[in-house]
Design a protein around this motif. Structure first.
Motif, PDB file in Angstrom:
ATOM      1  N   MET A 169       0.851  -1.187   0.000  1.00 53.89           N
ATOM      2  CA  MET A 169       0.000   0.000   0.000  1.00 53.89           C
ATOM      3  C   MET A 169       0.889   1.239   0.000  1.00 53.89           C
ATOM      4  SD  MET A 169      -3.194   1.080   0.156  1.00 53.89           S
ATOM      5  CE  MET A 169      -4.165  -0.207   0.952  1.00 53.89           C
ATOM      6  N   GLN A 170       0.552   2.208  -0.840  1.00 59.69           N
ATOM      7  CA  GLN A 170       1.296   3.460  -0.906  1.00 59.69           C
ATOM      8  C   GLN A 170       0.321   4.616  -0.699  1.00 59.69           C
ATOM      9  OE1 GLN A 170       3.280   3.425  -4.678  1.00 59.69           O
ATOM     10  NE2 GLN A 170       4.785   1.873  -4.061  1.00 59.69           N
TER      11      GLN A 170
ATOM     12  N   GLU B 252      -2.833  -4.614  -7.442  1.00 59.42           N
ATOM     13  CA  GLU B 252      -3.798  -5.710  -7.502  1.00 59.42           C
ATOM     14  C   GLU B 252      -3.422  -6.820  -6.539  1.00 59.42           C
ATOM     15  OE1 GLU B 252      -6.709  -5.923  -9.095  1.00 59.42           O
ATOM     16  OE2 GLU B 252      -6.361  -3.805  -9.594  1.00 59.42           O
ATOM     17  N   ASN B 253      -2.105  -7.093  -6.428  1.00 64.13           N
ATOM     18  CA  ASN B 253      -1.676  -8.127  -5.488  1.00 64.13           C
ATOM     19  C   ASN B 253      -1.971  -7.717  -4.046  1.00 64.13           C
ATOM     20  OD1 ASN B 253      -0.806  -9.935  -7.376  1.00 64.13           O
ATOM     21  ND2 ASN B 253       1.353  -9.333  -7.285  1.00 64.13           N
ATOM     22  N   THR B 254      -1.826  -6.398  -3.758  1.00 68.68           N
ATOM     23  CA  THR B 254      -2.120  -5.912  -2.407  1.00 68.68           C
ATOM     24  C   THR B 254      -3.599  -6.108  -2.080  1.00 68.68           C
ATOM     25  OG1 THR B 254      -0.357  -4.276  -2.574  1.00 68.68           O
ATOM     26  CG2 THR B 254      -2.031  -3.905  -0.892  1.00 68.68           C
ATOM     27  N   LYS B 255      -4.446  -5.808  -3.061  1.00 68.77           N
ATOM     28  CA  LYS B 255      -5.886  -5.979  -2.849  1.00 68.77           C
ATOM     29  C   LYS B 255      -6.231  -7.446  -2.600  1.00 68.77           C
ATOM     30  CE  LYS B 255      -7.000  -2.046  -5.833  1.00 68.77           C
ATOM     31  NZ  LYS B 255      -7.624  -1.627  -7.116  1.00 68.77           N
ATOM     32  N   LYS B 256      -5.628  -8.322  -3.387  1.00 71.43           N
ATOM     33  CA  LYS B 256      -5.918  -9.746  -3.222  1.00 71.43           C
ATOM     34  C   LYS B 256      -5.445 -10.246  -1.862  1.00 71.43           C
ATOM     35  CE  LYS B 256      -5.692 -10.766  -8.178  1.00 71.43           C
ATOM     36  NZ  LYS B 256      -4.957 -11.490  -9.249  1.00 71.43           N
TER      37      LYS B 256
ATOM     38  N   GLN C 268      -6.796 -11.733   3.909  1.00 72.95           N
ATOM     39  CA  GLN C 268      -6.449 -11.615   5.319  1.00 72.95           C
ATOM     40  C   GLN C 268      -7.508 -10.865   6.142  1.00 72.95           C
ATOM     41  OE1 GLN C 268      -3.314 -12.717   6.917  1.00 72.95           O
ATOM     42  NE2 GLN C 268      -3.554 -13.999   5.080  1.00 72.95           N
ATOM     43  N   ALA C 269      -8.348 -10.039   5.500  1.00 75.78           N
ATOM     44  CA  ALA C 269      -9.278  -9.170   6.241  1.00 75.78           C
ATOM     45  C   ALA C 269     -10.385  -9.972   6.926  1.00 75.78           C
ATOM     46  CB  ALA C 269      -9.878  -8.139   5.299  1.00 75.78           C
TER      47      ALA C 269
ATOM     48  N   GLU D  44       3.635 -10.540  -4.919  1.00 72.69           N
ATOM     49  CA  GLU D  44       4.679  -9.519  -4.942  1.00 72.69           C
ATOM     50  C   GLU D  44       4.016  -8.173  -4.718  1.00 72.69           C
ATOM     51  OE1 GLU D  44       7.001  -9.629  -8.474  1.00 72.69           O
ATOM     52  OE2 GLU D  44       7.958 -11.543  -8.017  1.00 72.69           O
ATOM     53  N   LEU D  45       4.492  -7.450  -3.704  1.00 72.33           N
ATOM     54  CA  LEU D  45       3.843  -6.197  -3.324  1.00 72.33           C
ATOM     55  C   LEU D  45       4.725  -5.013  -3.686  1.00 72.33           C
ATOM     56  CD1 LEU D  45       2.482  -7.488   0.098  1.00 72.33           C
ATOM     57  CD2 LEU D  45       1.332  -7.468  -2.129  1.00 72.33           C
TER      58      LEU D  45
END
Length: 577
Positions: free
Chosen positions: A1-2, A53-57, A62-63, A123-124
């Motif tokens: 996340m940025q 997209e990887n961060t969202k997935k 995990q949420a 990969e984030l």
């Protein structure tokens, strides 16, 4: 996340929302500005969260609570009737990444790298490692790894990996909330291969023979086995037969090489080396081919003789030479071949020679006008195989004559010379011997004494004895032919009633260059068969048999001078008396 700034908020206090500040630009994906890594102080902040997209997935996996379809007039978010704490205080973790290079790494190979933070298969975020940041960077504000569900762990991955390197990931070192990982890039010298192949060609090449090769590398420190080659101080020696090859694998790319064959251009072989010197290519194979060709060749001469008292020496006869090897094309000596076939014309006394044909291949020669227009055609050696280092001689004799007087027969002796251009002027002596010793006087062009006639002939010439008694036996011999290979046809036999016997003497000699069978073709107007001097006196278009009158004025002059000399001598004698 940025996180990035997304405009600003004015007004508002306590739990009252402020308003959007129109003077501060909103977030622009094409020009996002500087990434925010932390917030200090208090106040209102407008922020934009940019997630891959990887961060969202990963977040969805995990949420524990997912809110969707949340909209508001001035943005969306999470609201609570009180304070909203995100994350746990003093639980932020930092992952520090450090790059190291192996000792053998060239300085020009140490280039900027990209390292990704990886959680599970995702990969984030990415950081850059370069000389300016001393090959170190950090991933900050990471959750406590113990909070990750499903046993997921933090990891880093270098992507892409530069050519000629193999990354080695050291075990992570954990110190409180800091995780340190060192990646060492091991430099691997670029490699390439070298293949040496052997080809033996030609009709005399020995495909079972072994040929010795030496491969020399410019790096003499190379020792040991590389694929199929064994090196000592950068040198490998081995043998190959036809169709075989050897490959040296994983040689250092860029080093020079040279390949030599011990038997090159020996034992009658012509050696052609392809790519025998060069450098080992990177990730490819240098192909070296040595081709040894050994051809055994021979020649073929086709000659034309016109005989008989009605033969026309100026007529052209068409010949077709067909070889059993249809791949032969181009010029071979005096013949032009297309798909193994040569077509040409010859007059009386002329010849053509095909040189350096592959020995052993079959041939056939045909004459288009054979046995036509009143001629009787005899073909000598018109089919066969090209001899090794020699010349196959093919002779076509066309005889056309007026019938001999009733109760008689004729005899013709013809001369053919090949292989030496100087033979045009050489005379050969012939002796015709009849078994009837009572034959005396002139018979056609031959003068007999006690059944024997002696005369000379040059290339392309002939003499004819006419009106001989049938049944008489004859023998024809040639002299003055030292150094020639002599082939005689019908040089012994009997006179036949109403027929003409053709006797042919073919002399073959190497020319000055040592090439066997190079055919001499007489020049126009010479006495070797293309002019009237070469014709029998009784042949078509010939002059009467009254002798040579070409130098009559010279004889008259000499006669006058002789008379003057005799008169002077008589006067001197009288004066002395």
């Amino acid at each position: 996340m940025q996180w990035y700034r997304d405009g600003a908020v004015v007004g508002g206090a306590g739990n009252i929302l402020g308003s959007v500040n129109p003077d501060v630009p909103r977030y622009d994906a094409d020009n996002p500005g500087e990434r925010m890594t932390g917030i200090s102080g208090s106040g209102n902040f407008a922020l934009k969260a940019v997630a891959s997209e990887n961060t969202k997935k990963l977040a969805q996996s995990q949420a524990k609570l997912v809110i969707t379809g949340n909209h508001a007039q001035r943005g969306g978010g999470i609201g609570a009737n009180g304070a909203a704490d995100m994350g746990e205080e003093d639980q932020d973790h930092t992952l520090c990444v450090k790059k190291e290079w192996s000792e053998n790494t060239p300085e020009d190979q140490k280039t900027e790298l990209t390292v990704f933070l990886k959680i599970g298969e995702y990969e984030l975020d990415a950081v850059k490692l370069n000389q300016e940041n001393n090959w170190m960077a950090e991933f900050t504000q990471l959750p406590n790894p113990d909070s990750l569900e499903g046993g997921l762990q933090y990891a880093v991955v270098e992507n892409p990996v530069p050519d000629h390197f193999q990354p080695v990931y050291q075990e992570a070192v954990v110190n409180d909330n800091t995780i340190s990982v060192t990646i060492t890039n091991q430099y691997e010298e670029p490699k390439g291969n070298l293949t040496v192949s052997k080809v033996v060609a030609g009709n005399a090449g020995d495909i079972e023979a072994e040929f010795t090769f030496t491969v020399t590398l410019e790096d003499s420190s190379i020792n040991g086995t590389y694929g199929e080659m064994e090196f000592e101080n950068g040198v490998s020696v081995f043998t190959l037969k036809h169709g075989e090859s050897k490959t040296a694998e994983n040689l250092p790319a860029g080093i020079g090489y040279e390949v030599q064959e011990a038997e090159a251009n020996a034992d009658g072989y012509e050696t052609e080396a392809e790519n025998s010197q060069g450098s080992i290519p990177e990730k490819e194979t240098a192909a070296v081919t040595f081709t040894n060709t050994k051809e055994v060749t021979g020649n073929l001469t086709v000659s034309k003789i016109v005989a008989g008292n009605a033969g026309d020496m100026e007529t052209e006869f068409t010949f077709t030479l067909t070889l059993e090897d249809s791949s032969i094309n181009g010029t071979y000596g005096e013949m032009e071949f297309e798909n193994g076939v040569s077509v040409f014309t010859l007059k009386h006394g002329e010849s053509k020679t095909a040189e350096n044909l592959p020995a052993g291949i079959g041939y056939e020669v045909q004459e288009a006008e054979a046995n036509a227009d009143g001629y009787e055609t005899e073909a000598e050696n018109s089919q066969g195989s090209i001899p090794e280092k020699e010349t196959a001689s093919v002779i076509f004799t066309n005889t056309k004559e007026e019938a001999p007087e009733k109760g008689t027969g004729n005899l013709i002796v013809s001369k053919l010379v090949t292989g030496d251009a100087k033979a045009e002027k050489q005379e050969f002596t012939f002796t015709v011997t009849l078994d009837d010793k009572t034959v005396n006087g002139k018979y056609g062009e031959m003068e007999f004494e006690d059944g024997v006639s002696v005369f000379t002939l040059k290339h392309g010439e002939s003499k004819q004895a006419e009106n001989l008694k049938p049944g008489m036996k004859y023998t024809v011999k040639e002299s003055d032919n030292e150094g020639y290979k002599v082939t005689a046809a019908k040089n012994e036999g009997s006179i036949e009633e109403g027929k003409t016997v053709n006797v042919i003497f073919h002399n073959e000699k190497e020319d000055e260059s040592g090439t066997p069978g190079k055919t001499y073709t007489p020049s126009s107007g010479s006495s070797s068969g293309t002019g009237t001097q070469a014709k029998s006196s009784s042949q078509k278009g010939s002059s009467p048999k009254t002798g040579d009158t070409t130098n009559l004025s010279l004889w008259i002059t000499l006669l006058c001078l002789s008379g003057f000399g005799l008169t002077s001598a008589a006067l001197l004698a009288k004066k002395k008396r």
